[in-house]
Scaffold this motif. Structure first.
Motif, PDB file in Angstrom:
ATOM      1  N   HIS A 137      -2.780  -6.571  -1.759  1.00 55.82           N
ATOM      2  CA  HIS A 137      -3.174  -5.468  -1.067  1.00 55.82           C
ATOM      3  C   HIS A 137      -4.673  -5.762  -0.921  1.00 55.82           C
ATOM      4  CE1 HIS A 137      -4.494  -1.283  -0.314  1.00 55.82           C
ATOM      5  NE2 HIS A 137      -3.350  -0.787  -0.404  1.00 55.82           N
ATOM      6  N   ASP A 196      -7.145  -4.819  -3.557  1.00 56.22           N
ATOM      7  CA  ASP A 196      -7.114  -5.588  -4.622  1.00 56.22           C
ATOM      8  C   ASP A 196      -7.783  -6.962  -4.380  1.00 56.22           C
ATOM      9  OD1 ASP A 196      -5.670  -3.973  -6.428  1.00 56.22           O
ATOM     10  OD2 ASP A 196      -3.878  -4.632  -5.310  1.00 56.22           O
ATOM     11  N   PRO A 233      -3.344   0.157   4.916  1.00 62.64           N
ATOM     12  CA  PRO A 233      -3.983   0.011   3.714  1.00 62.64           C
ATOM     13  C   PRO A 233      -5.634  -0.527   3.723  1.00 62.64           C
ATOM     14  CG  PRO A 233      -2.535  -1.947   4.307  1.00 62.64           C
ATOM     15  CD  PRO A 233      -2.257  -0.693   5.390  1.00 62.64           C
ATOM     16  N   GLN A 234      -6.154  -0.659   4.981  1.00 64.58           N
ATOM     17  CA  GLN A 234      -7.618  -0.922   4.969  1.00 64.58           C
ATOM     18  C   GLN A 234      -8.260   0.225   5.259  1.00 64.58           C
ATOM     19  OE1 GLN A 234      -7.371  -5.807   5.810  1.00 64.58           O
ATOM     20  NE2 GLN A 234      -7.775  -4.421   7.345  1.00 64.58           N
ATOM     21  N   ASN A 270      -7.068  -8.549   5.590  1.00 63.09           N
ATOM     22  CA  ASN A 270      -5.913  -8.818   5.185  1.00 63.09           C
ATOM     23  C   ASN A 270      -5.132  -8.881   6.613  1.00 63.09           C
ATOM     24  OD1 ASN A 270      -2.942  -9.673   4.784  1.00 63.09           O
ATOM     25  ND2 ASN A 270      -3.215  -8.920   2.634  1.00 63.09           N
ATOM     26  N   MET A 308      -1.278  -8.401   6.517  1.00 62.52           N
ATOM     27  CA  MET A 308      -0.733  -7.101   6.290  1.00 62.52           C
ATOM     28  C   MET A 308      -1.062  -5.956   7.249  1.00 62.52           C
ATOM     29  SD  MET A 308      -1.316  -4.919   2.590  1.00 62.52           S
ATOM     30  CE  MET A 308      -0.403  -6.378   1.692  1.00 62.52           C
TER      31      MET A 308
END
Length: 380
Positions: free
Chosen positions: A25, A28, A61-62, A118, A121
């Motif tokens: 993630h 993380d 997720p960003q 990322n 992702m």
């Protein structure tokens, strides 16, 4: 004006879009380097006054202020705030500029500049997908009146640079091959070992192809018919995170920190947004003039290899020694995790100056909208 010092710099290995890091993630990823730089420097994390994080595709997720999420995900003090910024590919270099400016202004003593992306992702452009899906313009009426309806893209910009400077495919491929060879030699020699914090079982940069050849590159199709560009001469889609701790002289003394480099000059320039990728040239000229330096004074340059024409044109226009430019390879070999690349390059730059004993280092990169940051540092 107060001095700003780099006292810590760390990065993850740069992973490929389908490698092991792609499953981590983004919060993380960021947490890993933030925690690592705090531990390596021994600084009290509660003394950090802000966390400034670059991230380009702030979606999924960003989203939701990744800097704050990453800091908290690292188990670090809730009292420290965070902010996420987007200056396209230069986002974390801009984070470093903001951090250094906070320290140089005397209003802050300890600031973390960082970056995360990322791209496995969160695909590049995910944050503009709403406009695309709903038939909305990304630019608006005023832009159209000024620049018309011509294509605006990094790919076209790179091709326009090939045409302006007369670069042919073979020249681009020779540069790309050298990038892979330099990166492979650096990895084997252990030049990156001290700056990389392994994660998810990945200890080395994943994108380097030590066995690539000009013959293999010649077999690739151009991005468009009649273009000089192929995937081999462009930066790779990547995953990574990086962090640089900036401190004032007072903080260095108070926390017993060891300065690695002094920030000498911070410059920004805008250039033609259609060409998009040319701004490092005028930005470097401005930075050198303000610092009272010449290109010959620069011992190491890190310029982002978004596409081979970017460093090639910069070298030609500045009259720089190619041996001092990206001596350990660049993004064509090592990858370009958008928001993280700025502080990845600075981490590489600081370490290379210390490895070789050089005095001055310069970092620059092209950015969407036709912009560029330039940072000049002096080894301490």
């Amino acid at each position: 004006m107060a001095e700003a010092f780099i006292v810590g710099a760390v990065r993850t290995p740069v992973g490929t879009k389908k490698g092991a890091l792609a499953a981590v993630h983004p919060a993380d990823l960021g947490a890993h380097v933030l925690k690592e730089v705090v531990e390596r420097t021994g600084v009290d994390p509660a003394a950090v006054e802000d966390v400034i994080m670059g991230c380009v595709s702030q979606a999924g997720p960003q989203a939701l202020d990744l800097a704050r999420t990453a800091w908290l995900s690292a188990g670090l003090p809730e009292s420290v705030p965070g902010v996420t910024i987007d200056r396209q590919c230069g986002s974390s270099q801009q984070a470093l500029h903001f951090a250094a400016q906070g320290v140089m202004s005397g209003t802050q003593d300890l600031v973390l500049a960082s970056g995360v992306e990322n791209m496995g992702m969160v695909p590049m452009g995910a944050n503009v997908q709403f406009a695309v899906d709903n038939g909305l313009s990304l630019y608006g009426e005023g832009w159209g009146q000024r620049y018309g309806d011509q294509e605006i893209s990094q790919f076209r910009g790179a091709q326009l640079m090939c045409e302006k400077w007369g670069f042919k495919r073979e020249q681009l491929e020779e540069f790309a091959l050298e990038s892979h060879q330099r990166a492979a030699r650096a990895i084997e020699a252990g030049h990156f070992d001290d700056q990389v914090a392994p994660l998810a079982g990945v200890e080395r940069d994943e994108g380097v192809r030590p066995d690539t050849t000009l013959e293999k590159m010649a077999g690739l199709k151009p991005l468009r018919e009649s273009w000089e560009l192929t995937a081999a001469v462009a930066s790779q889609i990547s995953v990574g995170a990086s962090a640089v701790l900036i401190a004032s002289e007072r903080a260095v003394e108070q926390h017993g920190l060891t300065p690695l480099a002094r920030v000498v000059q911070l410059s920004l320039v805008g250039d033609d947004p259609v060409y998009m990728l040319t701004a490092p040239i005028p930005a470097t000229r401005r930075a050198l003039a303000k610092a009272g330096l010449s290109i010959d004074d620069i011992d190491v340059t890190e310029i982002n290899e978004a596409f081979a024409p970017v460093p090639l044109s910069w070298i030609q226009e500045l009259g720089a020694d190619p041996e001092r430019v990206n001596p350990n390879g660049g993004a064509i070999a090592l990858g370009h995790p958008l928001g993280a690349t700025g502080t990845v390059l600075m981490t590489k730059l600081v370490n290379e100056l210390h490895r070789t004993g050089g005095r001055y280092g310069l970092q620059t990169m092209c950015e969407g909208g036709g912009q560029a940051n330039v940072t000049i540092i002096e080894r301490v």
